[in-house]
Design an enzyme around this catalytic site. Structure first.
Site: not given
Ligand code: NAD
Length: 473
Positions: A187, A190, A209, A243
């Site tokens: 994700g 933050a 990741e 990503c």
């Molecule tokens: P996100 O960080 O908002 O959410 C990811 C997960 O974390 C979700 O399941 C969400 O419910 C949980 N989450 C979010 N905020 C939280 C908090 N404050 N407390 C606890 N849990 C929380 O990310 P997203 O918007 O779903 O995805 C986008 C990001 O992910 C982009 O930055 C992208 O580059 C990255 N990403 C990385 C990869 C990789 O393989 N490296 C792949 C896909 C996406």
């Protein structure tokens, strides 16, 4: 959240029962995962279309088929990878046998994002099961149809092996309050910090990741038409919500002008003259991201595309010529915008890249060996790809992960098995002959000579020999 705690307790009970350790159990789970993806591919494809407007073929390529191939690869090699690895024993410890073995960690928490909501939960799941763990999956709340499909089918195909906890921040917070043996998070930065802080409470190891801005450098020695098609494919796949998508282009002005022409042609070849009519082109996941992408485009200079429709969340593939300081150059775009940034040449491109956070991937489109070497020697990124974006993910022998701000740890294939295992050191020393008698106290002059001969001087001599070989004093 009583139910969250009860779910994790179930996963722990299964792991503690010892049933997950044998190779046969692991292979059975991988087969079952594959069976689920094959038998339920229509349901999963429909969910992905619902969440992201993903075409069935793209869903097969990047999600359903991707995980099926990963599970098959793990199944094929698992027995060999799990074999103990012998390690040589120094004279001082002989006679003895030493080896390492990959042992399961316990209960693994996998937290996924919304952009590849199936792949990014189930590829780690495959690795964690291959390593003999039980798994708790937390799909993204922003891909609700895929989340529901996983909650529907995982318990049926992987009972006891994997649990699904649906929900958003409250449910994830409840999960993070509990003890896991590994947390695998995909994700944004933050939420990654929230995860890392929570993991610190239990000293739980974490794989992160993450994302960031992955640059693409293009020079005149490459085939510009082919490079443009590959960049457009990588950037606009899944409507730019990838990503490892090329986030922005760095090139000299002489390259940018013809490259822009080729990119326009490539976009038309991939999605027709009106991407809104193309079934192959995805949609922005939700209104919040649609507005964010729109603001980034409107805060810069659009040279191609820019058409959008808030109701259907269609946002056309868009080329930008940003001015320094435009927001689009500051944050990860995660949408179908491609800024083209002029530089004086490869040295300025390298300086620009090194001035920012370490990218998840760095793409270099150049036939010049010196340029390829310069990027390889003078930059740091999760991955470095020449002439192709994103495809490194599909090579199971390559560890997939970031560095610095783009993440920590890696997975895929054997790297997944290692990520979700503990490599345990094992030493076995027979009681006879008992060489330890030679070093037990009480210490004597004779023992001192033996210990000195066995341990320290050999190291010093080797050091001196090596220095001599290198011509040093
Ligand atoms: P996100 O960080 O908002 O959410 C990811 C997960 O974390 C979700 O399941 C969400 O419910 C949980 N989450 C979010 N905020 C939280 C908090 N404050 N407390 C606890 N849990 C929380 O990310 P997203 O918007 O779903 O995805 C986008 C990001 O992910 C982009 O930055 C992208 O580059 C990255 N990403 C990385 C990869 C990789 O393989 N490296 C792949 C896909 C996406």
């Amino acid at each position: 959240m009583q139910t969250v705690a009860a779910t994790v307790a179930r996963a722990r009970e299964v792991f503690d029962s010892g049933t997950t350790r044998p190779l046969a159990w692991r292979l059975e789970q991988l087969r079952s995962l594959r069976r689920m993806l094959i038998e339920r591919r229509r349901e999963f494809a429909a969910a992905l279309a619902d969440d992201l407007g993903k075409h069935e073929t793209e869903a097969q390529l990047t999600e359903i088929g991707f995980v099926t191939a990963e599970a098959a690869h793990l199944e094929k090699h698992l027995e060999g990878w799990l074999r103990p690895r012998p390690v040589s024993v120094p004279v001082a410890v002989q006679p003895a046998k030493a080896w390492t073995e990959l042992t399961p960690l316990g209960v693994v928490l996998v937290i996924g994002p919304w952009n590849y909501p199936l792949q990014l939960l189930l590829a780690p799941l495959a690795g964690a099961l291959a390593a003999g763990n039980t798994v708790v999956l937390k799909p993204s709340e922003h891909a609700p149809a895929t989340s529901a499909a996983l909650a529907r089918w995982i318990p049926e195909y992987l009972p006891g092996a994997a649990e699904v906890v649906e929900g958003g921040i409250p449910e994830t917070t409840a999960l993070l309050g509990l003890r896991f043996d590994h947390i695998f998070f995909t994700g944004g930065e933050a939420a990654a910090k929230v995860v890392l802080r929570a993991a610190a409470e239990h000293l739980t190891p974490v794989t992160l990741e993450l994302g960031g801005k992955s640059p693409a450098y293009v020079d005149s020695s490459t085939d510009l038409a082919k490079a443009a098609k590959r960049i457009a494919w990588g950037r606009f796949m899944n409507a730019g919500q990838t990503c490892v998508a090329p986030d922005y282009i760095l090139a000299t002005e002489e390259v940018l002008v013809p490259l822009e022409r080729e990119l326009v042609k490539a976009i038309a070849a991939l999605f027709g003259s009106d991407s809104a009519q193309s079934a192959s082109y995805g949609r922005i996941v939700n209104d919040r991201h649609f507005d964010r992408v729109a603001a980034l485009a409107d805060g810069s200079t659009v040279v191609h595309g820019g058409e959008r429709d808030a109701a259907s969340r269609h946002f056309a593939p868009t080329l930008l010529r940003p001015a320094p300081g435009d927001a689009v150059l500051g944050e990860e775009i995660f949408g179908p915008l491609l800024p083209m940034v002029p530089v004086s040449g490869r040295d300025e491109a390298i300086r620009t890249i090194n001035a920012g956070a370490k990218p998840l991937a760095l793409y270099v489109f150049s036939n010049d060996a010196g340029t390829r070497r310069a990027f390889s020697e003078q930059t740091s990124s999760g991955a470095l790809c020449f002439d192709v974006p994103a495809a490194h993910l599909t090579v199971p022998g390559l560890p997939f992960g970031g560095v610095g701000n783009s993440g920590m740890g890696a997975y895929h294939g054997e790297h997944s098995l290692r990520t979700f295992s503990h490599e345990r050191s094992t030493l076995s020393k027979p009681h006879w002959p008992d060489t330890l008698e030679l070093i037990y106290p009480p210490y004597t002059k004779a023992k001192h000579r033996i210990i000195s001969a066995l341990v320290a001087p050999a190291g010093k001599l080797a050091g001196r020999k090596n220095r001599k070989k290198r011509g040093e004093a």
